[in-house]
Design a protein around this motif. Structure first.
Motif, PDB file in Angstrom:
ATOM      1  N   GLN A   1     -47.383   7.185  30.378  1.00 40.47           N
ATOM      2  CA  GLN A   1     -47.115   8.212  29.365  1.00 40.47           C
ATOM      3  C   GLN A   1     -46.732   7.590  28.032  1.00 40.47           C
ATOM      4  O   GLN A   1     -47.167   8.044  26.967  1.00 40.47           O
TER       5      GLN A   1
ATOM      6  N   MET B   1     -48.772   7.938  24.376  1.00 39.95           N
ATOM      7  CA  MET B   1     -48.186   8.331  23.099  1.00 39.95           C
ATOM      8  C   MET B   1     -48.526   7.313  22.012  1.00 39.95           C
ATOM      9  O   MET B   1     -48.866   7.682  20.882  1.00 39.95           O
TER      10      MET B   1
ATOM     11  N   THR C   1     -52.224   7.686  21.103  1.00 39.29           N
ATOM     12  CA  THR C   1     -52.452   8.883  20.294  1.00 39.29           C
ATOM     13  C   THR C   1     -52.130   8.618  18.831  1.00 39.29           C
ATOM     14  O   THR C   1     -52.874   9.025  17.934  1.00 39.29           O
TER      15      THR C   1
ATOM     16  N   ILE D   1     -58.351  12.236  21.946  1.00 42.64           N
ATOM     17  CA  ILE D   1     -57.023  12.829  21.756  1.00 42.64           C
ATOM     18  C   ILE D   1     -56.805  13.977  22.737  1.00 42.64           C
ATOM     19  O   ILE D   1     -55.724  14.123  23.322  1.00 42.64           O
ATOM     20  N   VAL D   2     -57.845  14.786  22.933  1.00 38.30           N
ATOM     21  CA  VAL D   2     -57.757  15.892  23.897  1.00 38.30           C
ATOM     22  C   VAL D   2     -57.532  15.340  25.306  1.00 38.30           C
ATOM     23  O   VAL D   2     -56.682  15.844  26.059  1.00 38.30           O
TER      24      VAL D   2
ATOM     25  N   ASN E   1     -56.218  12.501  26.094  1.00 39.79           N
ATOM     26  CA  ASN E   1     -54.859  11.959  26.134  1.00 39.79           C
ATOM     27  C   ASN E   1     -53.843  13.050  26.459  1.00 39.79           C
ATOM     28  O   ASN E   1     -52.942  12.862  27.283  1.00 39.79           O
ATOM     29  N   LYS E   2     -53.980  14.179  25.788  1.00 38.43           N
ATOM     30  CA  LYS E   2     -53.058  15.302  26.002  1.00 38.43           C
ATOM     31  C   LYS E   2     -53.164  15.820  27.435  1.00 38.43           C
ATOM     32  O   LYS E   2     -52.148  16.119  28.073  1.00 38.43           O
ATOM     33  N   GLU E   3     -54.392  15.931  27.923  1.00 37.72           N
ATOM     34  CA  GLU E   3     -54.604  16.430  29.285  1.00 37.72           C
ATOM     35  C   GLU E   3     -53.982  15.491  30.317  1.00 37.72           C
ATOM     36  O   GLU E   3     -53.339  15.935  31.276  1.00 37.72           O
TER      37      GLU E   3
ATOM     38  N   TYR F   1     -51.562  13.254  29.809  1.00 39.26           N
ATOM     39  CA  TYR F   1     -50.101  13.271  29.654  1.00 39.26           C
ATOM     40  C   TYR F   1     -49.500  14.470  30.391  1.00 39.26           C
ATOM     41  O   TYR F   1     -48.501  14.333  31.103  1.00 39.26           O
ATOM     42  N   LYS F   2     -50.122  15.631  30.235  1.00 39.97           N
ATOM     43  CA  LYS F   2     -49.633  16.849  30.879  1.00 39.97           C
ATOM     44  C   LYS F   2     -49.755  16.743  32.403  1.00 39.97           C
ATOM     45  O   LYS F   2     -48.837  17.159  33.137  1.00 39.97           O
TER      46      LYS F   2
END
Length: 267
Positions: free
Chosen positions: A67, A71, A74, A248-249, A251-253, A255-256
């Motif tokens: 994680q 960050m 990103t 980036i999308v 990465n967010k997915e 991370y979540k």
């Protein structure tokens, strides 16, 4: 305590034997064996639980490290993405001007942005490599394990190759010969301070790059080869921007997904 228990059982055995109660002694002996076996099984279970707890704590630690890398990635990706968008905007303005009959651009063009610079992308993969080297099988969720592997072995690797490894996609290298031919620096010394690495704004995407001015308008507007190269660079920029935005999308997915898994592991 252990010695007291042993002495206790020995006294019972002696009493049963001295009283010639063989049947009761046999039952007692079997019961003692059962108790020993149960004790061993409990000890093994406790040891197994401790090992599983250690594995879970190691998994939690490594997922949190991934994680942290996400960050950092990103932030770095957004930095490059900002520059690519900045360069694309000026490239489009320049091509529009070259295809028009006007001798003077209708809108201001920052030629230094149209020329751009070569960008390098470095992603943080140490946590993932550490997890892979320490056996991915420690992960509880097979779905998350596959998602993490795909992220680094597919999406991240593709973006790195596209940005760093192919000169044919390096817009700066493609455009540089034409900028050397048709442009020159406005004031090289005056802009030196703003490009120093120790300047506090060095990583500011809005930093003012060394100014370029158009020195040969007629030659530039009549150079059909440069128009083709510029159009190709615009296509490259759009593709890179799409790559970055998709990453980036992802990465967010990821991370979540890790966050949800950590909630299960920690509760």
């Amino acid at each position: 305590m252990k010695n007291l228990m042993i002495q206790f059982f020995r006294k019972i055995r002696r009493k049963l034997l001295t009283e010639s109660k063989f049947t009761k002694y046999l039952i007692y002996a079997l019961g003692e064996i059962v108790l020993v076996v149960i004790g061993i099984l409990i000890a093994l279970q406790i040891n197994n639980w401790n090992e599983l707890e250690k594995i879970k704590l190691r998994e939690i630690s490594q997922l949190k490290s991934i994680q942290e890398d996400i960050m950092l990635d990103t932030t770095d990706v957004k930095f490059n993405l900002t520059y690519h968008k900045l360069f694309l905007k000026s490239e489009q303005k320049l091509l529009k001007y070259l295809l028009s009959p006007n001798q003077v651009p209708e809108e201001e063009i920052k030629y230094e942005n149209a020329q751009g610079i070569s960008l390098l992308l470095v992603l943080h993969e140490s946590a993932f490599n550490n997890l892979r080297n320490n056996n991915l099988n420690i992960m509880t969720s097979q779905k998350l394990k596959k998602q993490i592997s795909n992220h680094y072995d597919s999406y991240a690797k593709s973006l790195l190759i596209f940005e760093n490894n192919y000169d044919q996609f390096d817009n700066y290298l493609l455009k540089r010969p034409y900028f050397l031919k048709y442009f020159h620096y406005k004031d090289k010394m005056a802009s030196k301070e703003s490009t120093e690495h120790n300047n506090s704004d060095y990583y500011n995407p809005e930093i003012e790059m060394t100014k370029l001015i158009l020195a040969d308008t007629l030659g530039l507007k009549s150079d059909e080869e440069f128009k083709i190269v510029l159009a190709e660079c615009i296509s490259n920029s759009k593709i890179k921007i799409q790559f970055y935005e998709n990453f980036i999308v992802k990465n967010k997915e990821l991370y979540k997904a890790i966050e949800l898994e950590l909630l299960k592991l920690e509760n």
